[in-house]
Design an enzyme around this catalytic site. Sequence first.
Site, PDB file in Angstrom:
ATOM      1  N   GLY A  14       0.775  -1.229   0.000  1.00  0.00           N
ATOM      2  CA  GLY A  14       0.000   0.000   0.000  1.00  0.00           C
ATOM      3  C   GLY A  14       0.808   1.280   0.000  1.00  0.00           C
ATOM      4  N   SER A  15       1.964   1.277  -0.653  1.00  0.00           N
ATOM      5  CA  SER A  15       2.762   2.507  -0.667  1.00  0.00           C
ATOM      6  C   SER A  15       2.069   3.615  -1.461  1.00  0.00           C
ATOM      7  CB  SER A  15       4.170   2.247  -1.215  1.00  0.00           C
ATOM      8  OG  SER A  15       4.130   1.841  -2.576  1.00  0.00           O
ATOM      9  N   ASN A  16       1.364   3.259  -2.530  1.00  0.00           N
ATOM     10  CA  ASN A  16       0.611   4.280  -3.268  1.00  0.00           C
ATOM     11  C   ASN A  16      -0.580   4.772  -2.461  1.00  0.00           C
ATOM     12  OD1 ASN A  16       1.711   4.935  -5.951  1.00  0.00           O
ATOM     13  ND2 ASN A  16       1.563   2.734  -6.290  1.00  0.00           N
ATOM     14  N   MET A  92      -4.390  -6.477  -7.522  1.00  0.00           N
ATOM     15  CA  MET A  92      -3.915  -7.547  -8.390  1.00  0.00           C
ATOM     16  C   MET A  92      -5.036  -8.479  -8.853  1.00  0.00           C
ATOM     17  SD  MET A  92      -0.895  -6.515  -8.511  1.00  0.00           S
ATOM     18  CE  MET A  92      -0.129  -7.814  -9.477  1.00  0.00           C
ATOM     19  N   ARG A  93      -6.204  -7.905  -9.106  1.00  0.00           N
ATOM     20  CA  ARG A  93      -7.331  -8.688  -9.609  1.00  0.00           C
ATOM     21  C   ARG A  93      -7.847  -8.073 -10.895  1.00  0.00           C
ATOM     22  NH1 ARG A  93      -8.193 -13.693  -7.240  1.00  0.00           N
ATOM     23  NH2 ARG A  93      -6.966 -13.546  -5.313  1.00  0.00           N
ATOM     24  N   ILE A  95     -10.685  -6.856 -13.226  1.00  0.00           N
ATOM     25  CA  ILE A  95     -12.004  -6.309 -12.929  1.00  0.00           C
ATOM     26  C   ILE A  95     -12.992  -6.720 -14.020  1.00  0.00           C
ATOM     27  CG2 ILE A  95     -13.289  -4.186 -12.490  1.00  0.00           C
ATOM     28  CD1 ILE A  95     -11.177  -4.803 -10.428  1.00  0.00           C
ATOM     29  N   ASN A 109      -6.110   3.306 -13.058  1.00  0.00           N
ATOM     30  CA  ASN A 109      -5.131   2.318 -12.594  1.00  0.00           C
ATOM     31  C   ASN A 109      -3.737   2.877 -12.808  1.00  0.00           C
ATOM     32  OD1 ASN A 109      -4.173  -0.390 -11.787  1.00  0.00           O
ATOM     33  ND2 ASN A 109      -3.487  -0.541 -13.905  1.00  0.00           N
ATOM     34  N   HIS A 111       0.227   1.679 -13.469  1.00  0.00           N
ATOM     35  CA  HIS A 111       0.978   0.512 -13.930  1.00  0.00           C
ATOM     36  C   HIS A 111       2.457   0.878 -14.043  1.00  0.00           C
ATOM     37  CE1 HIS A 111       1.607  -3.333 -15.878  1.00  0.00           C
ATOM     38  NE2 HIS A 111       2.337  -2.712 -16.778  1.00  0.00           N
TER      39      HIS A 111
END
Length: 205
Positions: A14-16, A92-93, A95, A109, A111
């Site tokens: 969770g750094s972002n 990491m899923r 959608i 998102n 990337h």
Amino acid sequence: MQPYRIAIFASGSGSNFQAIVDQVQKGKLDVSIELLVCDRPQAYVVERAKEAKVPVFAFRPKEYANREAYEALILKELQDRQVDLVVMAGYMRIITNVLVEPFFGRMINIHPSLLPSFPGVRAIEQAVEYGVKQTGVTVHFVDGGLDSGPIIAQRAVEIHEHETAESLAERIHAAEHVLLPQVIRWLREGRVSMDGRRVAFGCRF
């Protein structure tokens, strides 16, 4: 301005997520973080959310019949909280349309590559292995494909001689922590418009 409500989806450390929280707490990002959605209840990002007093919807995908089943619950959470923007920050899923359709144009998102190069997992490792001289980060709208949505913004990162995936990842993440809050700020201010695959910047005021 009316309150601008965002939800953040994340799966790991969770750094972002923390970068966004920090900008909000410093008064540099005028949004309300309404919810963290996490598919790994044990992930460190859940602890970050608790520390920041952000509500958490954590779930285990294997406990549901399919993606659509748990995404229907997530959708209700988002709608109940009147979320304006969904931010995928290391989620990491893949959608499905359960979430993509109601939030198309309001879901982004981040990337770790200069898309369309190196979509999917292991983007940083692939850049090092391929021998490119430059990579970076991309923020794009989510369209249901694999890192395929219209690109909003990119930030380049040079690949040094004798670079490792680990050393490159540190600089990639540092770039993410700058770019993602910036894009959220642009969206909050109404500066971003989308026409097909073309994303333009302006001001509605």
